[in-house]
Write an enzyme that holds these catalytic residues in place. Structure first.
Site, PDB file in Angstrom:
ATOM      1  N   SER A  49      -7.560  -2.278  -8.150  1.00 42.35           N
ATOM      2  CA  SER A  49      -7.316  -1.047  -7.390  1.00 42.35           C
ATOM      3  C   SER A  49      -8.010   0.126  -8.083  1.00 42.35           C
ATOM      4  CB  SER A  49      -5.812  -0.776  -7.326  1.00 42.35           C
ATOM      5  OG  SER A  49      -5.342  -0.484  -8.646  1.00 42.35           O
ATOM      6  N   ASP A  81     -10.036  -3.255  -4.376  1.00 44.69           N
ATOM      7  CA  ASP A  81      -8.897  -3.129  -3.462  1.00 44.69           C
ATOM      8  C   ASP A  81      -8.646  -1.645  -3.149  1.00 44.69           C
ATOM      9  OD1 ASP A  81      -6.636  -4.046  -2.043  1.00 44.69           O
ATOM     10  OD2 ASP A  81      -5.321  -3.765  -3.783  1.00 44.69           O
ATOM     11  N   HIS A  82      -8.388  -1.329  -1.888  1.00 51.67           N
ATOM     12  CA  HIS A  82      -8.027   0.035  -1.460  1.00 51.67           C
ATOM     13  C   HIS A  82      -8.913   1.132  -2.035  1.00 51.67           C
ATOM     14  CE1 HIS A  82      -4.408  -0.897   0.793  1.00 51.67           C
ATOM     15  NE2 HIS A  82      -4.063  -1.739  -0.163  1.00 51.67           N
ATOM     16  N   GLU A 134      -9.847  -1.077   6.922  1.00 46.19           N
ATOM     17  CA  GLU A 134      -8.413  -1.056   7.312  1.00 46.19           C
ATOM     18  C   GLU A 134      -8.202  -0.187   8.539  1.00 46.19           C
ATOM     19  OE1 GLU A 134      -5.425  -0.489   4.235  1.00 46.19           O
ATOM     20  OE2 GLU A 134      -4.156   0.619   5.652  1.00 46.19           O
ATOM     21  N   HIS A 180       3.570  -1.842   0.943  1.00 46.15           N
ATOM     22  CA  HIS A 180       3.366  -2.141  -0.473  1.00 46.15           C
ATOM     23  C   HIS A 180       4.660  -1.966  -1.267  1.00 46.15           C
ATOM     24  CE1 HIS A 180      -0.840  -1.081   0.798  1.00 46.15           C
ATOM     25  NE2 HIS A 180      -1.032  -2.226   0.192  1.00 46.15           N
ATOM     26  N   SER A 213       3.890  -9.310  -0.844  1.00 45.39           N
ATOM     27  CA  SER A 213       4.745  -9.897  -1.891  1.00 45.39           C
ATOM     28  C   SER A 213       6.100 -10.302  -1.322  1.00 45.39           C
ATOM     29  CB  SER A 213       4.943  -8.891  -3.043  1.00 45.39           C
ATOM     30  OG  SER A 213       3.855  -8.979  -3.937  1.00 45.39           O
ATOM     31  N   ASP A 255       0.363  -8.089  -5.331  1.00 45.06           N
ATOM     32  CA  ASP A 255       0.364  -7.330  -6.586  1.00 45.06           C
ATOM     33  C   ASP A 255       1.783  -7.285  -7.158  1.00 45.06           C
ATOM     34  OD1 ASP A 255      -0.027  -5.627  -8.688  1.00 45.06           O
ATOM     35  OD2 ASP A 255      -0.663  -3.911  -7.514  1.00 45.06           O
ATOM     36  N   THR A 256       2.723  -6.785  -6.346  1.00 46.59           N
ATOM     37  CA  THR A 256       4.096  -6.567  -6.818  1.00 46.59           C
ATOM     38  C   THR A 256       4.733  -7.806  -7.449  1.00 46.59           C
ATOM     39  OG1 THR A 256       4.412  -4.827  -5.187  1.00 46.59           O
ATOM     40  CG2 THR A 256       6.404  -5.900  -5.999  1.00 46.59           C
TER      41      THR A 256
HETATM   42  P1  13P Z   1       2.393  -5.989  -2.604  1.00 46.56           P
HETATM   43  O1  13P Z   1       2.852  -4.648  -3.117  1.00 46.56           O
HETATM   44  O2  13P Z   1       3.321  -6.494  -1.534  1.00 46.56           O
HETATM   45  O3  13P Z   1       2.165  -6.971  -3.678  1.00 46.56           O
HETATM   46  O4  13P Z   1       0.972  -5.741  -1.866  1.00 46.56           O
HETATM   47  C1  13P Z   1      -0.204  -5.717  -2.624  1.00 46.56           C
HETATM   48  C2  13P Z   1      -1.381  -5.233  -1.857  1.00 46.56           C
HETATM   49  O5  13P Z   1      -1.390  -5.129  -0.641  1.00 46.56           O
HETATM   50  C3  13P Z   1      -2.581  -4.903  -2.634  1.00 46.56           C
HETATM   51  O6  13P Z   1      -3.607  -4.415  -1.826  1.00 46.56           O
HETATM   52  O1  G3H Z   2      -2.053  -2.130  -2.730  1.00 45.62           O
HETATM   53  C1  G3H Z   2      -2.030  -1.544  -3.792  1.00 45.62           C
HETATM   54  C2  G3H Z   2      -1.788  -2.225  -5.058  1.00 45.62           C
HETATM   55  O2  G3H Z   2      -0.458  -2.620  -5.184  1.00 45.62           O
HETATM   56  C3  G3H Z   2      -2.316  -1.405  -6.183  1.00 45.62           C
HETATM   57  O3  G3H Z   2      -1.369  -0.620  -6.834  1.00 45.62           O
HETATM   58  O4  G3H Z   2      -2.666   1.489  -7.197  1.00 45.62           O
HETATM   59  O5  G3H Z   2      -0.651   0.970  -8.591  1.00 45.62           O
HETATM   60  O6  G3H Z   2      -2.752  -0.326  -8.918  1.00 45.62           O
HETATM   61  P1  G3H Z   2      -1.901   0.442  -7.946  1.00 45.62           P
HETATM   62 ZN    ZN Z   3      -2.795  -3.299  -0.145  1.00 43.95          ZN
END
Ligand code: 13P
Ligand code: G3H
Ligand code: ZN
Length: 307
Positions: A49, A81-82, A134, A180, A213, A255-256
């Site tokens: 991220s 990611d994102h 997205e 998330h 998650s 991630d979570t």
């Molecule tokens: P979670 O927070 O459900 O793990 O989602 C992670 C995610 O979408 C990362 O892009």
């Molecule tokens: O979707 C997002 C991820 O869970 C990334 O989280 O920005 O805290 O690394 P973060």
């Molecule tokens: Zn995400």
């Protein structure tokens, strides 16, 4: 070995499974997800991220993942990611580290999301990098105050088809009621399967589920037993994940669950070994639990033995 996102996801589409996309931010998480992929003989997406890049550095993470992925026999895609900051997405595309990037323009007005995505797709494709875009707001289904708001924020199937055609993106993250973090639902897990089915009918490129998650009971209970205060945490159920895969989801972001696993491993080790003075010992305990959690996901997603 390193491979491309379109190839990895085309295989998943063809053989009806989903590839897990796991967030990493340090040596231990990279080691843990690659070890799990090797053990399960599973393809994998490793993603960072913007916050992970801020924490560890793009080049450090990129070099680490490349070094370890090149030595590995499983197919690995390194993914941003994102990416919300266009400058960072451009930097990632030009860096040579990423096989694919996500541009997350979901907070922008539709026209701007479309224009920015289109511009980034053009640049990315000229460098051999794929783009996940997205459409819709990834927010918990219980968070919408009215049906009207829900309709406005979840992904619209017709709009999704137009968006994909106009931008030329390679994969699409959709909003069907996941969010998330660890606190996704108060009541039962509900996803808008009807909407997913309609999107799948109108969009042919791979669909991505974020916020997936599950807060698995084994790691949640271990974390709680050793002091974490996460009693209300609730994730997407395994049956909802299986249904989403059967309806066309082929990349699933996690991630979570890995964060909870890492913390549970640390909490347990530290409490049981109060005299330990070697951080490597407790980091290894966290890493092992992350690996086991990733293995659980690979079984659930059907990606095990698909390398
Ligand atoms: P979670 O927070 O459900 O793990 O989602 C992670 C995610 O979408 C990362 O892009
Ligand atoms: O979707 C997002 C991820 O869970 C990334 O989280 O920005 O805290 O690394 P973060
Ligand atoms: Zn995400």
């Amino acid at each position: 070995m390193l491979t491309s996102l379109p190839y990895l996801l085309s295989q998943a589409q063809k053989f009806h499974y989903a590839v897990g996309a796991f967030n990493v931010y340090n040596l231990e998480t990279v080691q843990a997800v690659i070890a799990a992929a090797e053990k399960m003989k599973s393809p994998i997406v490793i993603q960072t991220s913007e916050a992970a890049i801020e924490y560890a550095g793009m080049e450090n993470l990129g070099a680490l993942v490349h070094l370890m992925a090149k030595k590995s026999k499983v197919p690995i895609v390194f993914h941003l990611d994102h990416g919300k900051d266009e400058k960072l997405v451009v930097e990632a595309i030009k860096s040579g580290w990423y096989g694919s990037v996500m541009f997350d323009g979901s907070a922008l007005p539709l026209k701007e999301n479309l224009a920015s995505t289109k511009r980034l797709v053009k640049l990315a494709h000229s460098k051999g990098v794929a783009v996940e875009a997205e459409l819709g707001a990834i927010a918990g289904i219980e968070d919408f105050v009215s049906v009207k708001e829900r309709e406005a924020l979840l992904t619209d199937p017709k709009q999704a088809a137009d968006f994909v055609r106009e931008t030329g993106c390679d994969a699409l993250a959709i909003a069907i009621g996941t969010k998330h973090g660890a606190y996704k639902f108060h009541g039962d897990c509900q996803l808008d399967s009807q909407r997913l089915q309609e999107i799948h009918k109108s969009v042919k490129i791979p669909l991505v589920l974020h916020g997936a998650s599950g807060v698995p009971a084994n790691v949640k209970n271990l974390a709680i037993k050793f002091g974490a205060k996460i009693g209300e945490a609730k994730g997407v159920s395994d049956s909802a994940i299986k249904k989403a895969i059967s309806l066309g989801i082929c990349k699933i972001n996690i991630d979570t669950d890995l964060r909870i696993a890492f913390l549970a491993g640390l909490h347990e080790f530290i409490e049981k070994n109060p005299k330990n003075l070697d951080p490597r010992a407790f980091l290894s305990a966290g890493k092992d639990l992350v690996s086991k959690t990733v293995e659980q996901k690979m079984r659930l997603f059907g990606s095990a033995k698909k390398r």
